[in-house]
Design a protein around this motif. Structure first.
Motif, PDB file in Angstrom:
ATOM      1  N   THR A  14       0.741  -1.353  -0.163  1.00 51.20           N
ATOM      2  CA  THR A  14      -0.044   0.096   0.026  1.00 51.20           C
ATOM      3  C   THR A  14       0.954   1.341   0.000  1.00 51.20           C
ATOM      4  O   THR A  14       0.796   2.019  -0.704  1.00 51.20           O
ATOM      5  N   GLN A  46       1.199   4.172  -2.784  1.00 51.69           N
ATOM      6  CA  GLN A  46       0.747   5.723  -2.620  1.00 51.69           C
ATOM      7  C   GLN A  46       2.016   6.616  -3.032  1.00 51.69           C
ATOM      8  O   GLN A  46       1.796   7.536  -3.407  1.00 51.69           O
ATOM      9  N   TRP A  47       3.302   5.931  -2.772  1.00 52.72           N
ATOM     10  CA  TRP A  47       4.552   6.784  -3.007  1.00 52.72           C
ATOM     11  C   TRP A  47       4.367   6.899  -4.615  1.00 52.72           C
ATOM     12  O   TRP A  47       4.754   8.053  -5.082  1.00 52.72           O
ATOM     13  N   THR A  67       1.987   7.159  -6.751  1.00 53.96           N
ATOM     14  CA  THR A  67       1.068   8.150  -6.851  1.00 53.96           C
ATOM     15  C   THR A  67       1.310   9.374  -6.567  1.00 53.96           C
ATOM     16  O   THR A  67       1.185  10.444  -7.217  1.00 53.96           O
TER      17      THR A  67
END
Length: 71
Positions: free
Chosen positions: A32, A36-37, A39
């Motif tokens: 996850t 996220q990084w 994105t």
């Protein structure tokens, strides 16, 4: 003594089971965070691009006062 050994075995089994679930949870969290990084990096690039375009628009030449083409 066998009772103590049985309790110890049960405790070790319970700890091993918890460890296995924690490993799965940590791996899921890691995936996850990695997503996220990715994105966040993409969004940072987009914001930088938009800021550059905005600066170009603000500092670029203003509208040219030319007569309309029918004159």
């Amino acid at each position: 003594m066998s009772d103590d050994a049985d309790r110890l075995t049960e405790r070790v089994d319970a700890l091993e089971e918890r460890l296995a679930y924690q490993d799965e949870t940590i791996e899921a969290l890691n995936q996850t965070i990695t997503a996220q990084w990715t994105t966040i990096d993409a969004l940072k690039r987009q914001v930088a691009n938009l800021l550059e375009r905005l600066e170009d628009a603000v500092s670029g030449p203003g509208p040219v006062d030319r007569p309309p083409p029918h004159y």
